[in-house]
Design a protein around this motif. Structure first.
Motif, PDB file in Angstrom:
ATOM      1  N   SER A 182       8.021   8.333   2.251  1.00 27.49           N
ATOM      2  CA  SER A 182       7.196   7.292   2.863  1.00 27.49           C
ATOM      3  C   SER A 182       5.712   7.618   2.739  1.00 27.49           C
ATOM      4  CB  SER A 182       7.580   7.122   4.330  1.00 27.49           C
ATOM      5  OG  SER A 182       7.339   8.314   5.059  1.00 27.49           O
ATOM      6  N   THR A 183       5.365   8.906   2.822  1.00 27.32           N
ATOM      7  CA  THR A 183       3.962   9.303   2.671  1.00 27.32           C
ATOM      8  C   THR A 183       3.464   9.019   1.268  1.00 27.32           C
ATOM      9  OG1 THR A 183       4.275  11.045   4.322  1.00 27.32           O
ATOM     10  CG2 THR A 183       2.343  11.212   2.894  1.00 27.32           C
ATOM     11  N   VAL A 184       4.287   9.327   0.273  1.00 28.40           N
ATOM     12  CA  VAL A 184       3.908   9.058  -1.117  1.00 28.40           C
ATOM     13  C   VAL A 184       3.736   7.562  -1.343  1.00 28.40           C
ATOM     14  CG1 VAL A 184       4.706   9.186  -3.509  1.00 28.40           C
ATOM     15  CG2 VAL A 184       4.955  11.157  -2.012  1.00 28.40           C
ATOM     16  N   VAL A 185       4.625   6.753  -0.742  1.00 30.35           N
ATOM     17  CA  VAL A 185       4.509   5.298  -0.877  1.00 30.35           C
ATOM     18  C   VAL A 185       3.219   4.799  -0.233  1.00 30.35           C
ATOM     19  CG1 VAL A 185       5.543   3.093  -0.213  1.00 30.35           C
ATOM     20  CG2 VAL A 185       6.989   4.939  -1.061  1.00 30.35           C
ATOM     21  N   ASP A 186       2.887   5.342   0.947  1.00 30.65           N
ATOM     22  CA  ASP A 186       1.637   4.946   1.616  1.00 30.65           C
ATOM     23  C   ASP A 186       0.421   5.318   0.778  1.00 30.65           C
ATOM     24  OD1 ASP A 186       3.069   3.939   3.709  1.00 30.65           O
ATOM     25  OD2 ASP A 186       2.886   5.740   4.965  1.00 30.65           O
ATOM     26  N   ILE A 187       0.445   6.505   0.183  1.00 30.96           N
ATOM     27  CA  ILE A 187      -0.678   6.924  -0.650  1.00 30.96           C
ATOM     28  C   ILE A 187      -0.803   6.026  -1.873  1.00 30.96           C
ATOM     29  CG2 ILE A 187      -1.524   8.793  -2.129  1.00 30.96           C
ATOM     30  CD1 ILE A 187      -0.383  10.754  -0.122  1.00 30.96           C
ATOM     31  N   ALA A 188       0.341   5.693  -2.484  1.00 34.56           N
ATOM     32  CA  ALA A 188       0.313   4.804  -3.647  1.00 34.56           C
ATOM     33  C   ALA A 188      -0.206   3.419  -3.267  1.00 34.56           C
ATOM     34  CB  ALA A 188       1.703   4.704  -4.260  1.00 34.56           C
ATOM     35  N   SER A 189       0.192   2.940  -2.076  1.00 30.99           N
ATOM     36  CA  SER A 189      -0.286   1.638  -1.627  1.00 30.99           C
ATOM     37  C   SER A 189      -1.788   1.656  -1.371  1.00 30.99           C
ATOM     38  CB  SER A 189       0.462   1.228  -0.353  1.00 30.99           C
ATOM     39  OG  SER A 189      -0.005  -0.016   0.137  1.00 30.99           O
ATOM     40  N   ALA A 190      -2.264   2.740  -0.740  1.00 34.36           N
ATOM     41  CA  ALA A 190      -3.714   2.857  -0.494  1.00 34.36           C
ATOM     42  C   ALA A 190      -4.477   2.953  -1.809  1.00 34.36           C
ATOM     43  CB  ALA A 190      -3.990   4.073   0.380  1.00 34.36           C
ATOM     44  N   ALA A 191      -3.939   3.695  -2.765  1.00 31.48           N
ATOM     45  CA  ALA A 191      -4.600   3.813  -4.069  1.00 31.48           C
ATOM     46  C   ALA A 191      -4.601   2.476  -4.802  1.00 31.48           C
ATOM     47  CB  ALA A 191      -3.898   4.877  -4.908  1.00 31.48           C
ATOM     48  N   ARG A 192      -3.540   1.699  -4.639  1.00 29.00           N
ATOM     49  CA  ARG A 192      -3.494   0.383  -5.268  1.00 29.00           C
ATOM     50  C   ARG A 192      -4.538  -0.537  -4.672  1.00 29.00           C
ATOM     51  NH1 ARG A 192       1.700  -2.893  -3.895  1.00 29.00           N
ATOM     52  NH2 ARG A 192       0.538  -2.830  -1.929  1.00 29.00           N
ATOM     53  N   ASP A 193      -4.660  -0.522  -3.342  1.00 31.31           N
ATOM     54  CA  ASP A 193      -5.689  -1.356  -2.706  1.00 31.31           C
ATOM     55  C   ASP A 193      -7.086  -0.928  -3.141  1.00 31.31           C
ATOM     56  OD1 ASP A 193      -3.658  -2.665  -1.399  1.00 31.31           O
ATOM     57  OD2 ASP A 193      -3.817  -1.453   0.426  1.00 31.31           O
ATOM     58  N   GLU A 194      -7.294   0.381  -3.231  1.00 28.65           N
ATOM     59  CA  GLU A 194      -8.586   0.871  -3.693  1.00 28.65           C
ATOM     60  C   GLU A 194      -8.849   0.458  -5.132  1.00 28.65           C
ATOM     61  OE1 GLU A 194     -10.940   5.158  -4.230  1.00 28.65           O
ATOM     62  OE2 GLU A 194      -8.961   5.052  -3.273  1.00 28.65           O
ATOM     63  N   ASN A 195      -7.783   0.454  -5.929  1.00 27.21           N
ATOM     64  CA  ASN A 195      -7.943   0.028  -7.320  1.00 27.21           C
ATOM     65  C   ASN A 195      -8.300  -1.451  -7.405  1.00 27.21           C
ATOM     66  OD1 ASN A 195      -7.477   0.482 -10.330  1.00 27.21           O
ATOM     67  ND2 ASN A 195      -5.999  -1.143  -9.920  1.00 27.21           N
ATOM     68  N   HIS A 196      -7.714  -2.274  -6.539  1.00 30.06           N
ATOM     69  CA  HIS A 196      -8.051  -3.699  -6.527  1.00 30.06           C
ATOM     70  C   HIS A 196      -9.525  -3.904  -6.182  1.00 30.06           C
ATOM     71  CE1 HIS A 196      -3.578  -4.930  -5.756  1.00 30.06           C
ATOM     72  NE2 HIS A 196      -3.814  -4.557  -7.001  1.00 30.06           N
ATOM     73  N   GLU A 197     -10.004  -3.133  -5.217  1.00 30.63           N
ATOM     74  CA  GLU A 197     -11.427  -3.231  -4.876  1.00 30.63           C
ATOM     75  C   GLU A 197     -12.298  -2.771  -6.038  1.00 30.63           C
ATOM     76  OE1 GLU A 197     -12.007  -0.983  -1.380  1.00 30.63           O
ATOM     77  OE2 GLU A 197     -10.774  -2.276  -0.077  1.00 30.63           O
ATOM     78  N   HIS A 198     -11.862  -1.715  -6.705  1.00 25.91           N
ATOM     79  CA  HIS A 198     -12.623  -1.210  -7.850  1.00 25.91           C
ATOM     80  C   HIS A 198     -12.652  -2.244  -8.974  1.00 25.91           C
ATOM     81  CE1 HIS A 198     -14.361   1.694 -10.585  1.00 25.91           C
ATOM     82  NE2 HIS A 198     -13.384   1.468 -11.448  1.00 25.91           N
TER      83      HIS A 198
END
Length: 235
Positions: A182-198
């Motif tokens: 679940s932690t890895v999934v949360d990190i991947a989700s946060a990185a995806r959101d950050e990528n969308h902003e980027h």
């Protein structure tokens, strides 16, 4: 060597500011070291310790990932998750060590009384030391192997052993391993959101650059600099 020399001569200091060039340079240096050592030592056993340098040559293939954005994105997500995976593994090892110490103290004294059948010699040594117990717990709780060979006879002989391994199973496999997932999934989700902003920022910057180019073009066409383009100026 020729390719790296030409790049170094062309880009000069800028050569060391590109990560792809640094990867190529690393692969080149390790290849030269490997070649020199191979010629010097031939088949010497000392050569075995340096053969890992050949693996570094694969770093040149990392540049090809830039051609496939999906693969590059997966590697970036993996890089973000490595920290969580590392500390998760450390916690699992500590928890396995905890259960191993308890099993050596309380289960090992009863092993001689249990009939393991054909696996008697193997199972009786499982809890003789903490290291053997850790290997056993890793094999059963993490890899999910050999639950029936040793645990079932112990549980039939001593019923409380079943509850002991059940608690260990719940804490390690159902608890920490799912928590790491679940932690890895949360990190991947946060990185995806950050990528969308980027990506949104990059798109905005691209639009601004295009507007600047159009502004430069219109300024060049507007000969009298009155802010308007007449038909004569356009033609």
């Amino acid at each position: 060597v020729v390719q790296a020399s030409v790049r170094l001569y062309t880009y000069r200091r800028l050569f060391f500011k590109n990560w792809a060039n640094l990867l190529d340079l690393l692969a080149l240096v390790t290849s030269i070291i490997d070649l020199i050592v191979s010629i010097s030592l031939h088949d010497s056993p000392q050569l075995l310790g340096l053969r890992f340098l050949r693996v570094l040559r694969i770093t040149r293939a990392i540049r090809l990932l830039a051609l496939v954005p999906e693969l590059l994105r997966l590697l970036q997500l993996l890089w973000f998750a490595l920290r969580a995976l590392f500390w998760g593994c450390m916690l699992i090892i500590i928890l396995i060590l905890f259960w191993s110490v308890i099993s050596v103290e309380f289960i090992n004294p009863t092993m001689d009384e249990v009939n393991f059948g054909e696996a008697t010699g193997d199972c009786q040594d499982r809890f003789s030391t903490v290291w053997y117990a850790m290997l056993f717990f890793f094999q059963t709780l993490v890899a999910g192997d050999e639950w029936g060979a040793c645990i079932n006879p112990m549980a039939m002989h001593t019923p409380w052993v079943f509850f002991f391994f059940s608690i260990a199973f719940v804490t390690v496999q159902l608890g920490f391993m799912n928590l790491i997932t679940s932690t890895v999934v949360d990190i991947a989700s946060a990185a995806r959101d950050e990528n969308h902003e980027h990506v949104a920022v990059e798109n905005q910057m691209f639009a601004l650059r295009k507007m600047a180019k159009w502004k430069t073009l219109y300024s060049a066409v507007d000969a009298n600099a009155d802010g308007y383009i007449s038909l004569k100026e356009l033609l």
